[in-house]
Design a protein around this motif. Structure first.
Motif, PDB file in Angstrom:
ATOM      1  N   TYR A  45      11.309   8.171   5.495  1.00 32.68           N
ATOM      2  CA  TYR A  45      12.653   8.385   6.039  1.00 32.68           C
ATOM      3  C   TYR A  45      13.091   9.846   6.054  1.00 32.68           C
ATOM      4  N   PHE A 103      13.114   3.834  12.427  1.00 28.69           N
ATOM      5  CA  PHE A 103      13.417   2.548  11.783  1.00 28.69           C
ATOM      6  C   PHE A 103      14.532   1.818  12.537  1.00 28.69           C
ATOM      7  N   TYR A 106      10.441  -7.684  15.361  1.00 16.41           N
ATOM      8  CA  TYR A 106      10.997  -7.425  14.022  1.00 16.41           C
ATOM      9  C   TYR A 106      12.214  -8.336  13.811  1.00 16.41           C
ATOM     10  N   GLY A 161      18.910  -6.225   4.485  1.00 20.45           N
ATOM     11  CA  GLY A 161      17.691  -5.813   5.189  1.00 20.45           C
ATOM     12  C   GLY A 161      16.411  -6.065   4.443  1.00 20.45           C
ATOM     13  N   SER A 162      16.498  -6.734   3.281  1.00 21.91           N
ATOM     14  CA  SER A 162      15.318  -6.991   2.447  1.00 21.91           C
ATOM     15  C   SER A 162      14.633  -5.710   1.982  1.00 21.91           C
ATOM     16  N   SER A 163      15.436  -4.669   1.787  1.00 23.03           N
ATOM     17  CA  SER A 163      14.837  -3.439   1.248  1.00 23.03           C
ATOM     18  C   SER A 163      14.308  -3.660  -0.155  1.00 23.03           C
ATOM     19  N   ASN A 223      10.631  -3.752  -0.636  1.00 23.43           N
ATOM     20  CA  ASN A 223       9.791  -2.553  -0.677  1.00 23.43           C
ATOM     21  C   ASN A 223       9.472  -2.111  -2.107  1.00 23.43           C
ATOM     22  N   TYR A 277       5.181  -6.218  11.863  1.00 19.81           N
ATOM     23  CA  TYR A 277       4.811  -4.933  11.269  1.00 19.81           C
ATOM     24  C   TYR A 277       3.691  -4.232  12.053  1.00 19.81           C
ATOM     25  N   PHE A 318       6.445   5.068  13.274  1.00 19.69           N
ATOM     26  CA  PHE A 318       7.230   5.164  12.031  1.00 19.69           C
ATOM     27  C   PHE A 318       6.308   5.501  10.857  1.00 19.69           C
ATOM     28  N   MET A 340       1.328  -1.756   4.515  1.00 16.81           N
ATOM     29  CA  MET A 340       1.131  -0.739   5.559  1.00 16.81           C
ATOM     30  C   MET A 340       0.225   0.346   4.997  1.00 16.81           C
ATOM     31  N   GLU A 347       3.225   1.546   2.285  1.00 12.05           N
ATOM     32  CA  GLU A 347       4.364   0.648   2.037  1.00 12.05           C
ATOM     33  C   GLU A 347       3.891  -0.761   1.730  1.00 12.05           C
ATOM     34  N   SER A 382       5.861  -4.651   1.603  1.00 10.65           N
ATOM     35  CA  SER A 382       7.109  -5.332   1.910  1.00 10.65           C
ATOM     36  C   SER A 382       6.937  -6.781   1.433  1.00 10.65           C
TER      37      SER A 382
HETATM   38  C1  AVI Z   1      13.377  -1.044   5.090  1.00 11.48           C
HETATM   39  N1  AVI Z   1      12.423  -2.139   4.913  1.00 11.48           N
HETATM   40  C2  AVI Z   1      13.097  -3.349   4.440  1.00 11.48           C
HETATM   41  C3  AVI Z   1      11.552  -2.393   6.075  1.00 11.48           C
HETATM   42  C4  AVI Z   1      10.635  -3.601   5.800  1.00 11.48           C
HETATM   43  O1  AVI Z   1      10.639  -4.513   6.620  1.00 11.48           O
HETATM   44  O2  AVI Z   1       9.976  -3.618   4.767  1.00 11.48           O
HETATM   45  C5  AVI Z   1      10.746  -1.164   6.405  1.00 11.48           C
HETATM   46  C6  AVI Z   1       9.762  -1.406   7.510  1.00 11.48           C
HETATM   47  N2  AVI Z   1       8.514  -1.078   7.467  1.00 11.48           N
HETATM   48  C7  AVI Z   1       7.945  -1.380   8.602  1.00 11.48           C
HETATM   49  N3  AVI Z   1       8.837  -1.962   9.372  1.00 11.48           N
HETATM   50  C8  AVI Z   1       9.994  -1.967   8.722  1.00 11.48           C
END
Ligand code: AVI
Length: 318
Positions: A39, A47, A56, A160-162, A165, A205, A215, A251, A279, A281
């Motif tokens: 970010y 994003f 998404y 947003g289900s952050s 992460n 994703y 991203f 990811m 990442e 998720s």
């Molecule tokens: C911010 N977060 C919740 C997103 C997720 O879905 O984990 C980040 C993201 N990574 C890839 N797409 C979106």
């Protein structure tokens, strides 16, 4: 290119602590970079674009839940809270709640301080009667709110289900930190993505337009800026797929060819196909999501989901 120009382009722009974190991740046997480095200003905009993609589903599914059950949520929560928006981004999700929750104060927290400043300025014009503060903070490791944030009835908003992460252990620790910042009147309104079929998850994703790829790859440009690194984005490819055993999307960035990278204080060779993990998720079953909140010191009062059971919004009290 002149030497002075080259020197300028390789100058790191991060603090010693951030440089040390990046250095450790890049040197690790399985290289990894924290998702918070996705970010920068461009990453935040990418994003936002992801959230518009048909694949998404989390953003629009969560929005449907808020639209359908917002009034009930407001009754469960009550008016006049200090609304603390964690990872506020463009502040749009919280803004939709203002007419329902009538917060006395709005505190937006995001790691991308510049992006947040612009968002708050726009929002303050639309809601001049709500006191607003923006805090550029990395709340993933510490969450101590300044005295300017009213103590009474703090409602943490974490949509947003952050939370996905974080690894579950980190998520529990994070929730405990939030709980410690709440008085007994306080609470949490949180969005959590639920386990579903892997084809839906994979598409979300790794979208057809390649926005998620951009991203993920943009993180390398951000690291170039922060750590004075010389990643060439074209040498890397995006990978995003569901790992069912771990109940998480992973990811990665994968080297398209054998290459080497230099950064301030270090260098490394990557073999073709070698990856940097960028990442996770995590996806939860509904009962596990409620359990996670309990382990973090909160008591779930209500769970709202969409018709397909893809996503949950949970209110929990302190
Ligand atoms: C911010 N977060 C919740 C997103 C997720 O879905 O984990 C980040 C993201 N990574 C890839 N797409 C979106």
């Amino acid at each position: 290119m002149s030497t002075s120009c080259l020197t300028e382009s390789k100058r790191p722009h991060a603090s010693a602590a951030v440089l040390a974190e990046l250095d450790a991740g890049l040197r690790a046997t399985s290289a990894c970079i924290s998702p918070k480095f996705l970010y920068d200003a461009l990453g935040s905009r990418l994003f936002e674009a992801i959230c518009e993609l048909p694949e998404y589903y989390p953003t629009r599914t969560e929005a449907t839940i808020f639209e359908r059950h917002g009034a009930e949520m407001a009754r469960a929560i009550g008016a006049g809270a200090t609304l603390i928006d964690l990872g506020a981004g463009n502040c749009a999700k919280a803004a939709r709640l203002f007419p329902l929750l009538h917060p006395s104060q709005y505190v937006a927290i995001d790691i991308s301080a510049d992006f947040l400043r612009e968002s708050i300025e726009r929002l303050q014009q639309r809601f001049p009667h709500i006191e607003m503060t923006g805090l550029g903070l990395d709340f993933s490791t510490a969450l101590e709110l300044p005295d300017t944030v009213r103590q009474q009835k703090r409602l943490f908003f974490y949509p947003g289900s952050s939370i996905g992460n974080f690894a579950p252990e980190q998520a529990r620790a994070f929730l405990r930190r939030a709980r410690a910042e709440c008085d007994d009147d306080g609470g949490l309104l949180i969005g959590i993505d639920l386990v579903k079929d892997s084809a839906t998850l994979d598409a979300a994703y790794d979208d057809a337009l390649g926005v998620t790829a951009a991203f993920n790859l943009n993180m390398l440009r951000h690291i170039n800026h922060l750590a004075g690194a010389d990643f060439d984005v074209r040498q890397w490819r995006h990978s995003g797929a569901y790992n069912g055993a771990e109940q998480r999307i992973e990811m990665h960035l994968e080297a398209r060819e054998a290459l080497s990278v230099r950064w301030h204080g270090g260098e490394r060779a990557f073999a073709r196909g070698e990856r940097i993990h960028t990442e996770n998720s995590y996806k939860y079953r509904q009962s596990d999501a409620v359990g996670l909140l309990e382990q973090g010191g909160f008591q779930a009062t209500r769970v709202w989901t969409d018709a397909a059971g893809w996503f949950a919004v949970i209110h929990a009290r302190a």
